[in-house]
Design a protein around this motif. Structure first.
Motif, mmCIF file in Angstrom:
data_model
loop_
_atom_site.group_PDB
_atom_site.id
_atom_site.type_symbol
_atom_site.label_atom_id
_atom_site.label_comp_id
_atom_site.label_asym_id
_atom_site.label_seq_id
_atom_site.Cartn_x
_atom_site.Cartn_y
_atom_site.Cartn_z
ATOM 1 N N ALA A 15 0.848 -1.166 -0.059
ATOM 2 C CA ALA A 15 -0.136 -0.085 0.076
ATOM 3 C C ALA A 15 0.958 1.306 0.074
ATOM 4 C CB ALA A 15 -1.139 0.093 1.321
ATOM 5 N N GLY A 16 2.013 1.319 0.798
ATOM 6 C CA GLY A 16 2.600 2.421 0.888
ATOM 7 C C GLY A 16 3.515 2.693 -0.341
ATOM 8 N N GLY A 17 4.321 1.659 -0.625
ATOM 9 C CA GLY A 17 5.312 1.770 -1.768
ATOM 10 C C GLY A 17 4.464 2.090 -3.072
ATOM 11 N N VAL A 34 10.784 -1.841 -6.403
ATOM 12 C CA VAL A 34 11.673 -2.917 -6.250
ATOM 13 C C VAL A 34 10.583 -3.975 -5.175
ATOM 14 C CG1 VAL A 34 13.752 -4.295 -5.263
ATOM 15 C CG2 VAL A 34 14.085 -1.891 -6.052
ATOM 16 N N GLU A 35 10.232 -4.908 -5.530
ATOM 17 C CA GLU A 35 9.559 -5.828 -4.608
ATOM 18 C C GLU A 35 9.776 -7.246 -4.518
ATOM 19 O OE1 GLU A 35 6.728 -5.728 -2.599
ATOM 20 O OE2 GLU A 35 6.958 -7.996 -2.574
ATOM 21 N N LYS A 36 10.050 -7.863 -3.341
ATOM 22 C CA LYS A 36 10.792 -9.110 -3.225
ATOM 23 C C LYS A 36 10.070 -10.205 -3.376
ATOM 24 C CE LYS A 36 10.250 -10.331 1.944
ATOM 25 N NZ LYS A 36 9.213 -10.972 1.871
ATOM 26 N N SER A 52 -8.785 -11.503 4.398
ATOM 27 C CA SER A 52 -9.609 -11.496 5.748
ATOM 28 C C SER A 52 -11.043 -11.059 5.456
ATOM 29 C CB SER A 52 -9.138 -10.695 6.765
ATOM 30 O OG SER A 52 -8.819 -9.411 6.515
ATOM 31 N N LYS A 53 -11.288 -9.829 4.837
ATOM 32 C CA LYS A 53 -12.727 -9.429 4.528
ATOM 33 C C LYS A 53 -13.282 -10.211 3.832
ATOM 34 C CE LYS A 53 -11.191 -6.980 7.299
ATOM 35 N NZ LYS A 53 -9.828 -6.895 7.706
ATOM 36 N N THR A 54 -12.752 -10.870 2.891
ATOM 37 C CA THR A 54 -13.653 -11.723 2.135
ATOM 38 C C THR A 54 -13.875 -13.166 2.825
ATOM 39 O OG1 THR A 54 -12.080 -11.087 0.147
ATOM 40 C CG2 THR A 54 -13.245 -13.468 -0.149
ATOM 41 N N GLY A 309 4.631 3.523 5.974
ATOM 42 C CA GLY A 309 3.610 2.324 6.324
ATOM 43 C C GLY A 309 4.220 1.488 7.309
ATOM 44 N N ASP A 310 3.625 0.268 7.402
ATOM 45 C CA ASP A 310 3.989 -0.513 8.617
ATOM 46 C C ASP A 310 5.359 -0.479 9.208
ATOM 47 O OD1 ASP A 310 1.336 -1.140 8.373
ATOM 48 O OD2 ASP A 310 1.550 -3.478 8.485
ATOM 49 N N VAL A 311 6.462 -0.450 8.179
ATOM 50 C CA VAL A 311 7.748 -0.606 8.541
ATOM 51 C C VAL A 311 8.370 0.604 9.569
ATOM 52 C CG1 VAL A 311 8.716 0.728 6.562
ATOM 53 C CG2 VAL A 311 10.000 -1.208 7.462
HETATM 54 C C1 FAD Z 1 -4.913 -10.315 8.842
HETATM 55 C C2 FAD Z 1 -4.804 -8.927 8.475
HETATM 56 C C3 FAD Z 1 -5.706 -7.924 8.210
HETATM 57 C C4 FAD Z 1 -5.907 -6.674 7.915
HETATM 58 N N1 FAD Z 1 -6.742 -6.088 7.710
HETATM 59 C C5 FAD Z 1 -6.695 -4.591 7.601
HETATM 60 C C6 FAD Z 1 -8.074 -3.845 7.278
HETATM 61 O O1 FAD Z 1 -8.980 -4.429 7.336
HETATM 62 N N2 FAD Z 1 -7.869 -2.391 7.328
HETATM 63 C C7 FAD Z 1 -6.501 -1.869 7.054
HETATM 64 O O2 FAD Z 1 -6.371 -0.774 6.930
HETATM 65 N N3 FAD Z 1 -5.457 -2.795 7.417
HETATM 66 C C8 FAD Z 1 -5.513 -3.832 7.636
HETATM 67 N N4 FAD Z 1 -4.417 -4.732 7.926
HETATM 68 C C9 FAD Z 1 -2.876 -4.093 7.815
HETATM 69 C C10 FAD Z 1 -2.552 -3.812 6.479
HETATM 70 O O3 FAD Z 1 -2.525 -4.932 5.717
HETATM 71 C C11 FAD Z 1 -1.079 -3.265 6.404
HETATM 72 O O4 FAD Z 1 -1.179 -1.968 7.557
HETATM 73 C C12 FAD Z 1 -0.657 -2.766 5.166
HETATM 74 O O5 FAD Z 1 -0.497 -3.870 4.220
HETATM 75 C C13 FAD Z 1 0.415 -1.890 5.340
HETATM 76 O O6 FAD Z 1 1.032 -1.495 4.030
HETATM 77 P P1 FAD Z 1 2.486 -1.509 3.860
HETATM 78 O O7 FAD Z 1 2.625 -1.050 2.455
HETATM 79 O O8 FAD Z 1 3.307 -0.710 4.859
HETATM 80 O O9 FAD Z 1 3.103 -2.940 3.862
HETATM 81 P P2 FAD Z 1 2.912 -4.167 2.838
HETATM 82 O O10 FAD Z 1 1.229 -3.868 2.197
HETATM 83 O O11 FAD Z 1 3.175 -5.205 3.720
HETATM 84 O O12 FAD Z 1 3.830 -4.153 1.787
HETATM 85 C C14 FAD Z 1 4.989 -4.221 1.946
HETATM 86 C C15 FAD Z 1 5.766 -4.980 0.730
HETATM 87 O O13 FAD Z 1 7.195 -4.944 0.877
HETATM 88 C C16 FAD Z 1 7.681 -6.230 0.473
HETATM 89 N N5 FAD Z 1 8.803 -6.278 0.934
HETATM 90 C C17 FAD Z 1 9.200 -6.694 2.116
HETATM 91 N N6 FAD Z 1 10.560 -6.885 2.590
HETATM 92 C C18 FAD Z 1 11.036 -6.444 1.296
HETATM 93 C C19 FAD Z 1 12.248 -6.498 0.905
HETATM 94 N N7 FAD Z 1 13.498 -6.605 1.701
HETATM 95 N N8 FAD Z 1 12.760 -5.884 -0.541
HETATM 96 C C20 FAD Z 1 11.609 -5.573 -1.206
HETATM 97 N N9 FAD Z 1 10.507 -5.555 -0.840
HETATM 98 C C21 FAD Z 1 10.151 -6.180 0.425
HETATM 99 C C22 FAD Z 1 6.663 -7.081 0.786
HETATM 100 O O14 FAD Z 1 6.650 -8.148 0.063
HETATM 101 C C23 FAD Z 1 5.214 -6.495 0.490
HETATM 102 O O15 FAD Z 1 4.777 -6.527 -0.765
HETATM 103 C C24 FAD Z 1 -4.548 -6.115 8.332
HETATM 104 C C25 FAD Z 1 -3.188 -6.928 8.132
HETATM 105 C C26 FAD Z 1 -3.606 -8.227 8.452
HETATM 106 C C27 FAD Z 1 -2.403 -9.100 8.656
#
Ligand code: FAD
Length: 488
Positions: A15-17, A34-36, A52-54, A309-311
């Motif tokens: 989502a963030g990237g 870049v995606e792993k 989860s929502k599905t 994002g989460d990181v």
């Molecule tokens: C079961 C579950 C239910 C959820 N339900 C909700 C919800 O209903 N609503 C909501 O808002 N949030 C929900 N979340 C939280 C939501 O999924 C996260 O907050 C969101 O995905 C964060 O986005 P992000 O871009 O930070 O990380 P991510 O979406 O996880 O993306 C990170 C990406 O980085 C890649 N990556 C990781 N390490 C590396 C590396 N070293 N090199 C290259 N790529 C890499 C990963 O493969 C991934 O594609 C839920 C989470 C879970 C686990």
């Protein structure tokens, strides 16, 4: 001035990237993503929100089938769930959304997508698949993974996390869920409804610790009434693999020992940032157990490297990651020093009924020392909610000392969607009187938003002082029904 290959490089296609990549590329920045994994979309699409929502929807429909008599329909005894069919549906929903998050789409937007696991070679370059890619600015958006706590025996005992739970090839007979946060709570209800015997364990005295206790306890009561067994205030002492079953040994706060046995153990006790292997320590990007350290412009200890994002260990929601992606674009592409502001960041836990929150709740307002008042309206008084078969829950509106809304909590049908109106009210500084006076369609669940705003004004409008004034000026005659009739 150094000549870099790219204006901006993004690590992580979730989502963030993806937000940063789409925005930057469309604004004309030469962008590398870049995606792993082999596909884009991140945890939300593959192992989080979407599956989860599905799953929750399938469980909801099955629950309705089993409870058909509540709706005046013939009783049904539906056959056992074949979880492979649910997984199939999950995969198909993901596949449809995946088209939106495809390499082709991002390429059309102008970004270059590379798959692999990069390591920072220096502050401006990464090493990837034997090549070096340099960029003026970098964004770390690698998300988080389920954290697996150091509980005795857990590592040696087969267990699953959000990575596996949606792709099981059969419905577990029984499951112990470790963790009563949003993920544990949603999954516990869904699997329980599908026919798994679910026990949920948490050290905390209540589930959904971020929420006001009255709201969180109501969710627990609903889940309990459906059959989820709760072991709160309980520390896990040991986990053992007994072959076809696993044993979880707990000690309650009162000192009682309890042994739970189940086919499956789901670990949902929190999230750990994906920082491993990036070489952050080698280039001096500071991070801790919670995540990559950032300032309020999401800049890491190197000002040209951002973490979104989460990181970064902040709010772990898809919409938070998207919002942070926008902040990064402002700072890195437009060079506008924009800071994050989470004051009105909404979220929702999708139990049934769901529990949504925006701004202050009672606990947070109390901690912040705000002199607040609470205004409530119950879903049992909402006509549409009753027609739909839901009467549990309430909306709580929190006003500050200036009688301005500072937060809303909703436990009831469509809570997440109901928050949307409050997103506009709170961010747009809309007056409470505007919301209270605005005509809402009848019968809708959203009428509760107008109603709760009205609860603030009704005592003032219908006060004896106003009555007296009107009687005096317009010679109104007062009550038509004698007092003793309604007191009977
Ligand atoms: C079961 C579950 C239910 C959820 N339900 C909700 C919800 O209903 N609503 C909501 O808002 N949030 C929900 N979340 C939280 C939501 O999924 C996260 O907050 C969101 O995905 C964060 O986005 P992000 O871009 O930070 O990380 P991510 O979406 O996880 O993306 C990170 C990406 O980085 C890649 N990556 C990781 N390490 C590396 C590396 N070293 N090199 C290259 N790529 C890499 C990963 O493969 C991934 O594609 C839920 C989470 C879970 C686990």
């Amino acid at each position: 001035m150094p000549n870099y290959d790219y204006d901006i490089g993004v690590i992580g296609g979730g989502a963030g990237g993806l937000t940063v990549t789409a925005g930057a590329a469309q604004l004309g920045a030469k962008t590398l993503l870049v995606e792993k994994e082999n596909e884009l979309g991140g945890d939300c699409l593959h192992f989080g929100c979407v599956p989860s929502k599905t799953l929750i929807k399938s469980a909801h429909v099955y629950h309705l089938m089993k409870n058909s008599r509540k709706f005046g329909l013939p009783a049904m005894d539906p056959p056992r769930v074949d979880f492979r069919e649910i997984s199939k549906r999950i995969r198909s929903v993901i596949a449809t959304i995946q088209l939106h998050d495809s390499e082709e789409r991002f390429c059309k937007l102008g970004a270059q997508v590379e798959f692999g696991q990069p390591t920072f070679a220096d502050e401006h370059s990464i090493r990837l698949n034997g090549n070096i890619y340099s960029a003026k600015a970098w964004v770390i958006a690698t998300g988080s993974s389920a954290s697996v706590p150091p509980i005795k025996g857990l590592a040696e005992t087969p267990h699953i996390t959000n990575k596996e739970i949606f792709y099981l090839d059969r419905l577990p007979e029984s499951m112990v869920i470790l963790g009563g946060g949003p993920i544990g709570s949603e999954i516990s209800q869904a699997f329980n409804r599908l026919g798994t015997r679910v026990s949920l364990v948490d050290m905390a005295p209540r589930i959904l610790g971020q929420e006001d206790p009255d709201m969180a306890d109501l969710v627990r009561d609903v889940l309990s009434s459906e059959g989820v067994r709760f072991y709160l205030n309980s520390a896990i002492e040991e986990i053992k693999d007994l072959g076809s079953e696993k044993e979880v040994r707990l000690k309650t706060k009162e000192g009682n020992s309890i042994s739970l046995r189940a086919q499956t153990i789901l670990v949902a006790v929190g999230r750990a940032p994906n920082t491993k292997g990036l070489g952050l320590e080698d280039i001096g990007v500071a991070y801790n157990q919670r995540g990559v350290e950032v300032d309020n412009r999401l800049r890491t200890s190197h000002k040209h490297i951002y973490a979104a994002g989460d990181v970064n260990g902040g709010y772990q929601f898809t919409h938070a990651a998207g919002y942070e992606g926008g902040i990064v674009i402002s700072n890195a592409i437009f060079r506008l020093p924009r800071k994050v502001d989470y004051t009105f960041l909404p979220w929702c836990t999708y139990t049934d009924p769901p529990l949504g929150s925006i701004g202050m709740n009672e606990s947070r307002a109390g901690k912040a020392g705000i002199d607040y008042t609470v205004w409530t309206e119950e879903f049992k008084d909402n006509d549409r909610s009753l027609a739909e078969g839901g009467s549990i829950g309430r909306i709580k509106m929190i006003l500050n000392e200036k009688e301005k809304p500072i937060g809303v909590q909703i436990l009831g049908p469509n809570a997440g969607d109901l928050l949307a109106e409050w997103v506009a009210v709170l961010n747009g500084n809309v007056k409470l009187s505007t919301l209270a006076a605005a005509v809402h369609p009848y019968p809708t669940i959203a009428e509760i938003n107008k109603k709760v705003a009205g609860t603030f004004f009704s005592p003032k409008i219908f006060s004896s002082k106003i009555q007296k004034g009107l009687k005096f000026f317009f010679h109104l005659k007062g009550r038509a029904c004698p007092d003793d009739v309604c007191s009977e």
